[in-house]
Design an enzyme around this catalytic site. Sequence first.
Site, PDB file in Angstrom:
ATOM      1  N   GLY A  97       8.274 -14.948   4.250  1.00 57.09           N
ATOM      2  CA  GLY A  97       6.863 -14.670   3.955  1.00 57.09           C
ATOM      3  C   GLY A  97       5.927 -15.034   5.099  1.00 57.09           C
ATOM      4  O   GLY A  97       4.721 -15.138   4.903  1.00 57.09           O
ATOM      5  N   ASP A 148       9.348  -2.532  11.398  1.00 64.00           N
ATOM      6  CA  ASP A 148      10.123  -3.779  11.316  1.00 64.00           C
ATOM      7  C   ASP A 148      11.628  -3.505  11.385  1.00 64.00           C
ATOM      8  O   ASP A 148      12.362  -4.149  12.134  1.00 64.00           O
ATOM      9  CB  ASP A 148       9.798  -4.522  10.010  1.00 64.00           C
ATOM     10  CG  ASP A 148       8.316  -4.740   9.821  1.00 64.00           C
ATOM     11  OD1 ASP A 148       7.556  -4.546  10.791  1.00 64.00           O
ATOM     12  OD2 ASP A 148       7.905  -5.096   8.702  1.00 64.00           O
ATOM     13  N   SER A 198       8.890 -10.525   9.462  1.00 62.66           N
ATOM     14  CA  SER A 198       9.905  -9.573   8.989  1.00 62.66           C
ATOM     15  C   SER A 198      11.215 -10.219   8.581  1.00 62.66           C
ATOM     16  O   SER A 198      12.297  -9.757   8.964  1.00 62.66           O
ATOM     17  CB  SER A 198      10.189  -8.501  10.050  1.00 62.66           C
ATOM     18  OG  SER A 198       9.073  -7.717  10.218  1.00 62.66           O
ATOM     19  N   SER A 199      11.100 -11.275   7.801  1.00 59.72           N
ATOM     20  CA  SER A 199      12.331 -11.872   7.268  1.00 59.72           C
ATOM     21  C   SER A 199      13.068 -10.839   6.415  1.00 59.72           C
ATOM     22  O   SER A 199      14.300 -10.772   6.436  1.00 59.72           O
ATOM     23  CB  SER A 199      12.006 -13.125   6.446  1.00 59.72           C
ATOM     24  OG  SER A 199      11.056 -12.823   5.455  1.00 59.72           O
ATOM     25  N   GLU A 241      -1.167  -2.373  14.974  1.00 59.79           N
ATOM     26  CA  GLU A 241      -1.002  -2.885  13.608  1.00 59.79           C
ATOM     27  C   GLU A 241      -1.525  -1.883  12.589  1.00 59.79           C
ATOM     28  O   GLU A 241      -2.619  -1.337  12.750  1.00 59.79           O
ATOM     29  CB  GLU A 241      -1.753  -4.218  13.489  1.00 59.79           C
ATOM     30  CG  GLU A 241      -1.070  -5.210  12.603  1.00 59.79           C
ATOM     31  CD  GLU A 241       0.270  -5.679  13.170  1.00 59.79           C
ATOM     32  OE1 GLU A 241       1.308  -5.152  12.733  1.00 59.79           O
ATOM     33  OE2 GLU A 241       0.261  -6.563  14.028  1.00 59.79           O
ATOM     34  N   HIS A 242      -0.733  -1.678  11.550  1.00 56.36           N
ATOM     35  CA  HIS A 242      -1.048  -0.712  10.493  1.00 56.36           C
ATOM     36  C   HIS A 242      -1.157   0.705  11.064  1.00 56.36           C
ATOM     37  O   HIS A 242      -1.941   1.524  10.564  1.00 56.36           O
ATOM     38  CB  HIS A 242      -2.323  -1.108   9.738  1.00 56.36           C
ATOM     39  CG  HIS A 242      -2.092  -2.311   8.846  1.00 56.36           C
ATOM     40  ND1 HIS A 242      -1.520  -2.202   7.608  1.00 56.36           N
ATOM     41  CD2 HIS A 242      -2.304  -3.630   9.064  1.00 56.36           C
ATOM     42  CE1 HIS A 242      -1.415  -3.411   7.078  1.00 56.36           C
ATOM     43  NE2 HIS A 242      -1.877  -4.301   7.940  1.00 56.36           N
ATOM     44  N   ARG A 298      10.839  -9.936  13.809  1.00 53.83           N
ATOM     45  CA  ARG A 298      10.059  -9.339  14.903  1.00 53.83           C
ATOM     46  C   ARG A 298       8.652  -9.911  14.950  1.00 53.83           C
ATOM     47  O   ARG A 298       8.138 -10.425  13.966  1.00 53.83           O
ATOM     48  CB  ARG A 298       9.986  -7.822  14.779  1.00 53.83           C
ATOM     49  CG  ARG A 298       9.235  -7.306  13.540  1.00 53.83           C
ATOM     50  CD  ARG A 298       7.770  -6.972  13.786  1.00 53.83           C
ATOM     51  NE  ARG A 298       7.045  -6.707  12.551  1.00 53.83           N
ATOM     52  CZ  ARG A 298       6.350  -7.608  11.870  1.00 53.83           C
ATOM     53  NH1 ARG A 298       6.273  -8.861  12.284  1.00 53.83           N
ATOM     54  NH2 ARG A 298       5.720  -7.292  10.752  1.00 53.83           N
TER      55      ARG A 298
HETATM   56  C1  GLA Z   1       4.238  -4.779   7.574  1.00 54.08           C
HETATM   57  C2  GLA Z   1       5.043  -3.507   7.377  1.00 54.08           C
HETATM   58  C3  GLA Z   1       5.105  -2.673   8.659  1.00 54.08           C
HETATM   59  C4  GLA Z   1       3.711  -2.461   9.244  1.00 54.08           C
HETATM   60  C5  GLA Z   1       2.952  -3.781   9.319  1.00 54.08           C
HETATM   61  C6  GLA Z   1       1.530  -3.602   9.762  1.00 54.08           C
HETATM   62  O1  GLA Z   1       4.912  -5.618   8.463  1.00 54.08           O
HETATM   63  O2  GLA Z   1       6.360  -3.812   6.971  1.00 54.08           O
HETATM   64  O3  GLA Z   1       5.741  -1.445   8.423  1.00 54.08           O
HETATM   65  O4  GLA Z   1       3.000  -1.509   8.521  1.00 54.08           O
HETATM   66  O5  GLA Z   1       2.955  -4.472   8.084  1.00 54.08           O
HETATM   67  O6  GLA Z   1       1.475  -3.133  11.072  1.00 54.08           O
END
Ligand code: GLA
Length: 392
Positions: A135, A185, A139-140, A43-44, A37
């Site tokens: 990495g 993710d 979201s691998s 974010e966060h 994704r």
């Molecule tokens: C990583 C985490 C997610 C999210 C993001 C930041 O990808 O796996 O759950 O917290 O960081 O938005």
Amino acid sequence: MASSFPSTSELVADARRLYGQVFGEEAPLTAVCAPGRVNLIGEHTDYNQGLVLPMALPLLTVVVGHETSGQDVTVVTATKDADEPWRVDFSLASDESLCPGLPSWANYVKGVIQHYRAPPVPGFRAVIASSVPLGGGLSSSASLEVAFYTFLQQLKPDDGDKVSKAIACQQAEHTHAGVPCGIMDQFVSVLGREGHALLIDCRSLEATPIPLADPSLIILITNSNVRHSLTGSEYPMRRRQCEEAACILGKASLRDATMKDLEEARNRLDDITYRRARHVIEEIERTYQGTEALKRGAYKEFGKLMVESHNSLRDLYEVSCSELDELVSAAMDVEGVFGSRMTGGGFGGCTVTLMKAHAIDRAILHIKTRYSGTPTFFVTTPSAGARTLSLP
Ligand code: GLA
């Protein structure tokens, strides 16, 4: 030029070839895939029960395999960046075999078996192939978890509830990778929709597809190809700081807090906790505003919010790094670029840039010239979530 990535059928062909090499003549019966994704904004905020707006990618993880009669499991990965050995063998008869260990890529498989919602799973043989860079902040790991869960569903169906599936995969990440991630993710890897971003309310776990298929628009992912080791310790620390802030504000989570609440409590918070909370509260609002802008086709407005999000992640949340800042500022030099920001957890990985389609060549050239490292580019479109694939 943007990098080309293998198509789904090429990945399946790679996985099948390896399956034949490892297991002899026997052909796999099942093939599934789940996407990585990119997060457009928000974010966060997921672990603060906030809003996020990711989309599923055409970069994905494929699993092909076959049920066996006993309780033995063999899994092989075709991912050359994965840590060795690329093959693991264990027996489901022993609980210990699902304990996390090495190689680390196998922990995602073990975690998903452990949290599978219709235990016990039968023995199987499987091969993994993936086009999601490891990495890279795309979201691998979630795509591997969700692909594997989807594979297990073919061997022994669960009740098919998609949100519970995403939660089980998130749990696998918590217990077997030791990352206390939010739900974003895994959720979008399960529920992503072609031609749409997904507005996820991480409190109610409701998702709203937001159309994003304007042909005059391009979503460019730029991989900084750096990953600072800070992620491991800083992510859980951010999560704790947010929980502490919510507690001081007397709220169940920062989702329930307003800027007014925060300002009123300012003298009870230290500076760092204040800044972390401020990022989250404002980012949730930006995600809401951004979604409304996207619905209206107001790309300039969306782009402005993306840059504000980046600046807040850099200055208040402190999860950016010089490489990501360079990439964003280079992208913003280019005429036709609406907005750009770091995406994912931070400390390296990728940026996401929204731009007019005709600006793409100029943008890539300019970013390449200005960036001190070696970037990789992916031109992407919002894609579908996890699915089964037919084997020819
Ligand atoms: C990583 C985490 C997610 C999210 C993001 C930041 O990808 O796996 O759950 O917290 O960081 O938005």
